[in-house]
Design a protein around this motif. Structure first.
Motif, PDB file in Angstrom:
ATOM      1  N   MET A 145       0.839  -1.204   0.000  1.00  0.00           N
ATOM      2  CA  MET A 145       0.000   0.000   0.000  1.00  0.00           C
ATOM      3  C   MET A 145       0.878   1.259   0.000  1.00  0.00           C
ATOM      4  O   MET A 145       0.610   2.224  -0.703  1.00  0.00           O
ATOM      5  CB  MET A 145      -0.888   0.034   1.260  1.00  0.00           C
ATOM      6  CG  MET A 145      -2.009  -0.958   1.251  1.00  0.00           C
ATOM      7  SD  MET A 145      -3.119  -0.672  -0.133  1.00  0.00           S
ATOM      8  CE  MET A 145      -3.016  -2.213  -0.918  1.00  0.00           C
ATOM      9  N   SER A 149       1.079   4.301  -2.619  1.00  0.00           N
ATOM     10  CA  SER A 149       0.873   5.694  -2.202  1.00  0.00           C
ATOM     11  C   SER A 149       2.038   6.587  -2.595  1.00  0.00           C
ATOM     12  O   SER A 149       1.879   7.799  -2.767  1.00  0.00           O
ATOM     13  CB  SER A 149       0.677   5.765  -0.688  1.00  0.00           C
ATOM     14  OG  SER A 149      -0.519   5.124  -0.355  1.00  0.00           O
ATOM     15  N   GLY A 173      -8.096   5.234   7.202  1.00  0.00           N
ATOM     16  CA  GLY A 173      -7.557   4.013   6.602  1.00  0.00           C
ATOM     17  C   GLY A 173      -6.244   4.371   5.905  1.00  0.00           C
ATOM     18  O   GLY A 173      -5.924   3.823   4.852  1.00  0.00           O
ATOM     19  N   GLY A 174      -5.526   5.288   6.505  1.00  0.00           N
ATOM     20  CA  GLY A 174      -4.307   5.838   5.883  1.00  0.00           C
ATOM     21  C   GLY A 174      -3.106   4.902   5.945  1.00  0.00           C
ATOM     22  O   GLY A 174      -2.011   5.283   5.508  1.00  0.00           O
ATOM     23  N   GLY A 175      -3.286   3.708   6.503  1.00  0.00           N
ATOM     24  CA  GLY A 175      -2.192   2.731   6.551  1.00  0.00           C
ATOM     25  C   GLY A 175      -1.019   3.256   7.356  1.00  0.00           C
ATOM     26  O   GLY A 175      -1.191   3.871   8.408  1.00  0.00           O
ATOM     27  N   PHE A 195      -5.317   8.041  10.315  1.00  0.00           N
ATOM     28  CA  PHE A 195      -6.212   7.279  11.183  1.00  0.00           C
ATOM     29  C   PHE A 195      -6.341   5.869  10.611  1.00  0.00           C
ATOM     30  O   PHE A 195      -6.710   5.689   9.447  1.00  0.00           O
ATOM     31  CB  PHE A 195      -7.578   7.980  11.218  1.00  0.00           C
ATOM     32  CG  PHE A 195      -8.597   7.286  12.075  1.00  0.00           C
ATOM     33  CD1 PHE A 195      -8.550   7.384  13.454  1.00  0.00           C
ATOM     34  CD2 PHE A 195      -9.612   6.535  11.492  1.00  0.00           C
ATOM     35  CE1 PHE A 195      -9.503   6.751  14.251  1.00  0.00           C
ATOM     36  CE2 PHE A 195     -10.567   5.904  12.280  1.00  0.00           C
ATOM     37  CZ  PHE A 195     -10.507   6.008  13.658  1.00  0.00           C
ATOM     38  N   ASP A 196      -6.001   4.876  11.409  1.00  0.00           N
ATOM     39  CA  ASP A 196      -6.125   3.482  10.938  1.00  0.00           C
ATOM     40  C   ASP A 196      -6.290   2.591  12.155  1.00  0.00           C
ATOM     41  O   ASP A 196      -6.286   3.070  13.300  1.00  0.00           O
ATOM     42  CB  ASP A 196      -4.894   3.065  10.098  1.00  0.00           C
ATOM     43  CG  ASP A 196      -5.220   1.959   9.078  1.00  0.00           C
ATOM     44  OD1 ASP A 196      -5.590   0.847   9.493  1.00  0.00           O
ATOM     45  OD2 ASP A 196      -5.085   2.213   7.864  1.00  0.00           O
ATOM     46  N   LEU A 197      -6.445   1.306  11.924  1.00  0.00           N
ATOM     47  CA  LEU A 197      -6.609   0.364  13.036  1.00  0.00           C
ATOM     48  C   LEU A 197      -5.401   0.469  13.974  1.00  0.00           C
ATOM     49  O   LEU A 197      -4.272   0.694  13.493  1.00  0.00           O
ATOM     50  CB  LEU A 197      -6.721  -1.064  12.480  1.00  0.00           C
ATOM     51  CG  LEU A 197      -7.981  -1.324  11.630  1.00  0.00           C
ATOM     52  CD1 LEU A 197      -7.859  -2.646  10.885  1.00  0.00           C
ATOM     53  CD2 LEU A 197      -9.236  -1.302  12.495  1.00  0.00           C
ATOM     54  N   VAL A 200      -2.131  -1.119  13.100  1.00  0.00           N
ATOM     55  CA  VAL A 200      -1.436  -0.613  11.900  1.00  0.00           C
ATOM     56  C   VAL A 200      -0.592   0.615  12.237  1.00  0.00           C
ATOM     57  O   VAL A 200       0.512   0.783  11.733  1.00  0.00           O
ATOM     58  CB  VAL A 200      -2.458  -0.282  10.769  1.00  0.00           C
ATOM     59  CG1 VAL A 200      -1.770   0.330   9.554  1.00  0.00           C
ATOM     60  CG2 VAL A 200      -3.236  -1.520  10.370  1.00  0.00           C
ATOM     61  N   SER A 216     -11.353   2.704  14.915  1.00  0.00           N
ATOM     62  CA  SER A 216     -12.102   2.115  13.802  1.00  0.00           C
ATOM     63  C   SER A 216     -12.995   3.164  13.163  1.00  0.00           C
ATOM     64  O   SER A 216     -13.712   3.895  13.857  1.00  0.00           O
ATOM     65  CB  SER A 216     -12.971   0.960  14.290  1.00  0.00           C
ATOM     66  OG  SER A 216     -13.830   0.569  13.237  1.00  0.00           O
ATOM     67  N   MET A 217     -12.961   3.212  11.839  1.00  0.00           N
ATOM     68  CA  MET A 217     -13.780   4.201  11.112  1.00  0.00           C
ATOM     69  C   MET A 217     -15.273   3.903  11.229  1.00  0.00           C
ATOM     70  O   MET A 217     -16.103   4.720  10.853  1.00  0.00           O
ATOM     71  CB  MET A 217     -13.363   4.253   9.641  1.00  0.00           C
ATOM     72  CG  MET A 217     -13.477   2.948   8.904  1.00  0.00           C
ATOM     73  SD  MET A 217     -12.597   3.061   7.346  1.00  0.00           S
ATOM     74  CE  MET A 217     -12.587   1.351   6.816  1.00  0.00           C
ATOM     75  N   LYS A 230      -8.440   7.122   0.682  1.00  0.00           N
ATOM     76  CA  LYS A 230      -7.749   6.623  -0.509  1.00  0.00           C
ATOM     77  C   LYS A 230      -7.781   5.100  -0.542  1.00  0.00           C
ATOM     78  O   LYS A 230      -7.271   4.439   0.347  1.00  0.00           O
ATOM     79  CB  LYS A 230      -6.296   7.101  -0.548  1.00  0.00           C
ATOM     80  CG  LYS A 230      -5.536   6.463  -1.707  1.00  0.00           C
ATOM     81  CD  LYS A 230      -4.094   6.893  -1.812  1.00  0.00           C
ATOM     82  CE  LYS A 230      -3.357   6.019  -2.798  1.00  0.00           C
ATOM     83  NZ  LYS A 230      -2.826   4.787  -2.243  1.00  0.00           N
TER      84      LYS A 230
HETATM   85  C1  LIG Z   1      -6.529  -0.866   0.884  1.00  0.00           C
HETATM   86  S1  LIG Z   1      -5.792  -0.236   2.351  1.00  0.00           S
HETATM   87  C2  LIG Z   1      -5.519   1.445   1.862  1.00  0.00           C
HETATM   88  C3  LIG Z   1      -4.419   2.091   2.644  1.00  0.00           C
HETATM   89  C4  LIG Z   1      -4.091   3.530   2.232  1.00  0.00           C
HETATM   90  N1  LIG Z   1      -5.254   4.395   2.253  1.00  0.00           N
HETATM   91  C5  LIG Z   1      -3.457   3.544   0.876  1.00  0.00           C
HETATM   92  O1  LIG Z   1      -4.109   3.855  -0.113  1.00  0.00           O
HETATM   93  O2  LIG Z   1      -2.278   3.190   0.803  1.00  0.00           O
HETATM   94  C6  LIG Z   1      -7.149  -0.140   3.466  1.00  0.00           C
HETATM   95  C7  LIG Z   1      -6.801   0.364   4.839  1.00  0.00           C
HETATM   96  O3  LIG Z   1      -7.992   0.380   5.636  1.00  0.00           O
HETATM   97  C8  LIG Z   1      -7.626   0.057   6.963  1.00  0.00           C
HETATM   98  N2  LIG Z   1      -8.816  -0.377   7.723  1.00  0.00           N
HETATM   99  C9  LIG Z   1      -9.508  -1.533   7.626  1.00  0.00           C
HETATM  100  N3  LIG Z   1     -10.525  -1.539   8.500  1.00  0.00           N
HETATM  101  C10 LIG Z   1     -10.478  -0.349   9.166  1.00  0.00           C
HETATM  102  C11 LIG Z   1     -11.272   0.234  10.192  1.00  0.00           C
HETATM  103  N4  LIG Z   1     -12.325  -0.395  10.699  1.00  0.00           N
HETATM  104  N5  LIG Z   1     -10.938   1.469  10.639  1.00  0.00           N
HETATM  105  C12 LIG Z   1      -9.865   2.133  10.130  1.00  0.00           C
HETATM  106  N6  LIG Z   1      -9.080   1.635   9.147  1.00  0.00           N
HETATM  107  C13 LIG Z   1      -9.393   0.405   8.667  1.00  0.00           C
HETATM  108  C14 LIG Z   1      -6.597  -1.043   6.781  1.00  0.00           C
HETATM  109  O4  LIG Z   1      -5.825  -1.276   7.925  1.00  0.00           O
HETATM  110  C15 LIG Z   1      -5.808  -0.508   5.595  1.00  0.00           C
HETATM  111  O5  LIG Z   1      -4.708   0.270   6.002  1.00  0.00           O
END
Ligand SMILES: C[S@@+](CC[C@H](N)C(=O)[O-])C[C@H]1O[C@@H](n2cnc3c(N)ncnc32)[C@H](O)[C@@H]1O
Length: 330
Positions: A145, A149, A173-175, A195-197, A200, A216-217, A230
């Motif tokens: 990811m 990015s 979900g910014g990883g 903001f992410d889990l 992560v 969690s979002m 993204k």
């Molecule tokens: C496909 S990745 C995209 C990562 C980043 N936005 C990028 O484009 O490189 C999806 C992201 O969503 C996060 N994610 C999954 N469930 C989540 C939740 N409930 N709350 C926050 N983030 C979450 C994952 O940990 C992961 O980093």
């Protein structure tokens, strides 16, 4: 002799799409195998005339929850020239009805069962829980990811108007924060939150204008002028995506005017995209369907999703490569 001016960013994004097309090309073979195992060609042949998707799904005896997945399988088979699509009545069913003459992990049996994703059938838990359990896999997923990015550097150069008036931004979900770091360096006065889990972001460290928050979002998102999503919504079905978008709306609610959600994702345009670009998007659609119960969306589907989540208007701007920026305003 004329000279051709190469655009390095657009070349890089075309190369990225080309690379993805080959990385996921095994899906084409798996989809074909699946279609044969489900007996799609035999059923169409013995029917002797075009079938609608619901007619086909009922003859295939797939689980009722998988009819939409059959439509997406057929869409890729049509794109790859194995089946043909005939329009019969433009007025009917939202304008048109389609008539149609294993990922090594995608088995035809998946279409017969109710389980939501192949990951759930195979491991008994969802994709994100699987990553949490397998740290090595999580590490390589997050690295993948981050490298995707990294390309944002080139795309965001031309997106000044999108970030210009913002004081705060949360990348949901910014990883591990690659995109947000790029934005925070480009706009030093913009306060950015990744903001992410919790698992992560736990070992990430920020800067003067970049912080990390775990959560969690689906529960609550830190307040900001804008939320960036993204490559998030294509991971989720419409119901979950509406929940995420509602939480995003709450997060930007303190901004009286100009609060927005910035979505970076693909927009399916089979008829307009060149063959390679359409192929990459359709391959990702099957990947999302089988691993996460997610989907790639057409412009119409994005519109429907955003309206259901209570957004009043949105603007789609194509980015380099196979993704677009969608700015959505409540
Ligand atoms: C496909 S990745 C995209 C990562 C980043 N936005 C990028 O484009 O490189 C999806 C992201 O969503 C996060 N994610 C999954 N469930 C989540 C939740 N409930 N709350 C926050 N983030 C979450 C994952 O940990 C992961 O980093």
């Amino acid at each position: 002799m004329g000279s051709i001016q190469a655009n390095p960013a657009s070349e890089s994004f075309e190369a990225q799409a080309h690379l993805y097309k080959h990385i996921f090309s095994h899906i084409n073979g798996a989809v074909l195998k699946c279609a044969v195992q489900l007996r799609i060609p035999d059923i169409i042949h013995s029917h002797g005339q075009p079938l609608t998707i619901p007619q086909l799904a009922s003859k295939l005896e797939v689980h009722p929850t998988k009819t939409a997945s059959i439509e997406r399988l057929v869409r890729l088979l049509v794109h790859n020239g194995f089946l043909a699509e005939t329009k019969v009545n433009e007025e009917e069913q939202e304008g048109r009805r389609k008539h149609i003459l294993s990922l090594h992990l995608l088995s035809y049996l998946w279409f017969k069962e109710e389980e939501k994703t192949i990951v759930e059938s195979a491991f008994g838990l969802g994709f994100w829980d699987l990553l949490e359990r397998d740290h090595q896999y999580m590490k390589s997923f997050n690295e993948g990811m981050a490298s995707d990015s990294q390309m944002m550097n080139m795309a965001l150069r031309d997106c000044k108007s999108i970030f210009d008036k913002l004081e705060t931004l949360v990348d949901v979900g910014g990883g591990t924060g690659t995109t947000c770091r790029i934005i925070s360096e480009r706009y030093p006065n913009l306060k950015c939150i990744v903001f992410d889990l919790p698992q992560v972001v736990e070992s990430s460290s920020g800067s003067h204008n970049l912080t990390y928050v775990g959560g969690s979002m689906f529960e609550s998102i830190p307040f900001a002028d804008a939320v960036l999503l993204k490559w998030i919504l294509h991971n989720w079905d419409d119901e979950s995506s509406v929940k995420i978008l509602n939480k995003c709306k709450e997060a930007i609610s303190k901004k009286d005017e100009g609060g927005k959600v910035i979505i970076i994702d693909a927009v399916l345009k089979e008829k307009e995209d060149d063959n390679d670009m359409a192929q990459v998007k359709l391959l990702f659609d099957i990947l999302m369907m089988s691993t996460l119960n997610g989907k790639e969306r057409t412009e119409k589907e994005w519109n429907k999703l955003l309206v259901s989540a209570g957004f009043k208007h949105h603007k789609i701007t194509p980015l380099f490569g196979f993704r677009s920026i969608i700015e959505a305003y409540p």
